[in-house]
Design an enzyme around this catalytic site. Structure first.
Site, PDB file in Angstrom:
ATOM      1  N   GLY A  51       5.981   4.635  -0.744  1.00 32.43           N
ATOM      2  CA  GLY A  51       6.352   4.930   0.637  1.00 32.43           C
ATOM      3  C   GLY A  51       6.783   3.692   1.396  1.00 32.43           C
ATOM      4  O   GLY A  51       6.970   2.606   0.833  1.00 32.43           O
ATOM      5  N   ILE A 110       4.401   0.518   1.187  1.00 35.66           N
ATOM      6  CA  ILE A 110       4.518  -0.203  -0.078  1.00 35.66           C
ATOM      7  C   ILE A 110       5.832  -0.980  -0.117  1.00 35.66           C
ATOM      8  O   ILE A 110       5.886  -2.124  -0.597  1.00 35.66           O
ATOM      9  CB  ILE A 110       4.428   0.772  -1.267  1.00 35.66           C
ATOM     10  CG1 ILE A 110       2.994   1.298  -1.401  1.00 35.66           C
ATOM     11  CG2 ILE A 110       4.857   0.098  -2.573  1.00 35.66           C
ATOM     12  CD1 ILE A 110       1.961   0.236  -1.761  1.00 35.66           C
ATOM     13  N   CYS A 123      -2.619   4.922   9.363  1.00 34.05           N
ATOM     14  CA  CYS A 123      -3.770   4.239   8.769  1.00 34.05           C
ATOM     15  C   CYS A 123      -4.708   3.678   9.837  1.00 34.05           C
ATOM     16  O   CYS A 123      -5.892   3.468   9.578  1.00 34.05           O
ATOM     17  CB  CYS A 123      -3.312   3.126   7.837  1.00 34.05           C
ATOM     18  SG  CYS A 123      -2.315   1.843   8.640  1.00 34.05           S
TER      19      CYS A 123
END
Length: 416
Positions: A187, A190, A50
């Site tokens: 995933g 989370i 990310c």
């Protein structure tokens, strides 16, 4: 061998750029094959998270790698290059070591990135794009990262993205215990965020995912509910807090879906955190009056506030990284002598075989073995010393002096 690291991260590019050059899991293997198949690089490994997209490669044309990153995603080089960094050799090594050690992360000392780098190496190995150079780089990277974390404990008391999400939610809602929380995806990210929110004992907790079984497994861990992602439009309005992190290449929470949810909620506020890159929630959602939407970049302010307690450990960590870089570059420089060493050994082997064949013929004729061995050793010595002796005899002036010094060093001669 030419080592380069090329990419973008949270220091150089906003999430709107990072999401456009990300390599989700479903296209990663194709990208690895494409980069090596097109001759862009001899070896390639891709780290895509990310906060960063980085291509580690063994290539003679680093600029071609930068153009390939843009072209693979259907972008022009002009759109991407202002945000790209291109790090050669020791700079690439240092960068890899710092990334794996958590020194280059938005969350200083965070540990998740090390696992992501290991996955990047494993995928490259699986794709057949991890050769000698990158394999050595990653193995040394993991070793240095382990040393940094063990010696400095830089990851201790880390203010994580997960904790930051809870902190921001508490600025909107006085008590998480009175709110309902929805997690989209199942995933690792989370899981981490759900752990922090579950610790606040929310009124309701639910996980939705494309695979309901995975959602159910994660939800049961926190005593929550599970549902299929397809039911999201009907469920969204029931939740005050929404956290999403999926691998979807396109947004899964659109403006219209949120508008309908707000209408059903009679415009009670919603707190939304989008931890995905590419983003899961359409950017226009942030413009809605009753929505507080945060991306991974937005969480940076909260995370940075917790850096001071660990900054004292950074200097020690950087010293370990520097020592690791020196060691790796020594190995890399040593690889440049391999062709010469191989040629030298081949030369010696040819001389050895030649003298051995002569000795075998003399023995076959019945010559005295002792005399044959003596001749073999003298012949081999004379041939091995012929080239350096000839070079010394032919040299003049300063060149002769320099050659004498090198011969003395090479043969460990200690003349008085």
């Amino acid at each position: 061998m030419q080592l380069f690291a090329c990419g973008v991260n949270h220091h150089t590019a906003p999430v709107s750029i990072r999401e456009r050059v990300a390599f989700p899991a479903d296209i990663l293997m194709k990208a690895l094959a494409d980069a090596t198949g097109n001759g862009v690089a001899r070896e390639v490994a891709i780290l895509s998270t990310c906060n960063r997209t980085e291509v580690y490669c063994n290539t003679a044309e680093p600029e071609a790698v930068a153009e390939w990153i843009a072209g693979f995603h259907g972008l022009s080089a002009r759109e991407v290059k202002p945000y790209l960094y291109l790090l050669p050799n020791d700079q690439a090594v240092k960068h890899a070591f710092r990334v794996a050690s958590g020194l280059d992360s938005m969350v200083l000392g965070e540990t998740q990135i090390l696992g992501q780098m290991k996955q990047a190496a494993e995928k490259a190995q699986e794709a057949g794009t991890l050769g000698l150079l990158l394999n050595k780089l990653f193995q040394r990277t993991f070793s240095v990262a382990k040393e940094v974390r063990t010696a400095t404990e830089i990851g201790a008391s880390t203010v994580s993205m997960s904790a930051a999400a809870v902190t921001l939610a508490e600025r909107i809602f006085p008590s998480i215990a009175e709110q309902s929380v929805l997690f989209i995806g199942a995933g690792e990210m989370i899981d981490l965020v759900a752990t922090h929110f579950a610790a606040k004992s929310p009124r309701r907790l639910m996980v939705v995912n494309r695979t309901v079984d995975r959602a159910r497994t994660l939800a049961q861990k926190f005593g929550g509910e599970a549902a299929a992602l397809t039911s999201l439009p009907e469920l969204l309005h029931e939740f005050d807090i929404v956290v999403t992190s999926t691998a979807s290449p396109l947004p899964i929470v659109g403006l219209g879906m949120v508008e309908r949810a707000l209408k059903a909620r009679k415009h009670n506020p919603m707190f939304m955190v989008d931890l995905a890159v590419p983003r899961d929630i359409e950017t226009e959602v942030a413009e809605l009056q009753d929505v507080f939407l945060y991306t991974v970049d937005d969480l940076g302010e909260v995370v940075r506030a917790g850096h001071d307690a660990r900054n004292s450990k950074v200097e020690q960590a950087e010293a370990i990284v520097a020592a690791g870089v020196n060691e790796f570059m020594h190995w890399l420089q040593g690889r440049k002598t391999v062709p010469t060493l191989r040629a030298l050994r081949d030369h010696g082997e040819r001389l050895r075989r030649h003298e051995l064949e002569k000795a075998a013929k003399r023995l076959a004729r019945g010559d005295d073995p002792a005399a044959v061995i003596e001749a073999l050793s003298l012949g081999l010595m004379n041939k091995l010393l012929h080239e350096p002796s000839h070079a010394l005899n032919q040299a003049e002036g300063g060149e002769r002096d320099e050659l004498q010094q090198w011969v003395a060093r090479l043969y460990n001669l200690h003349n008085d």
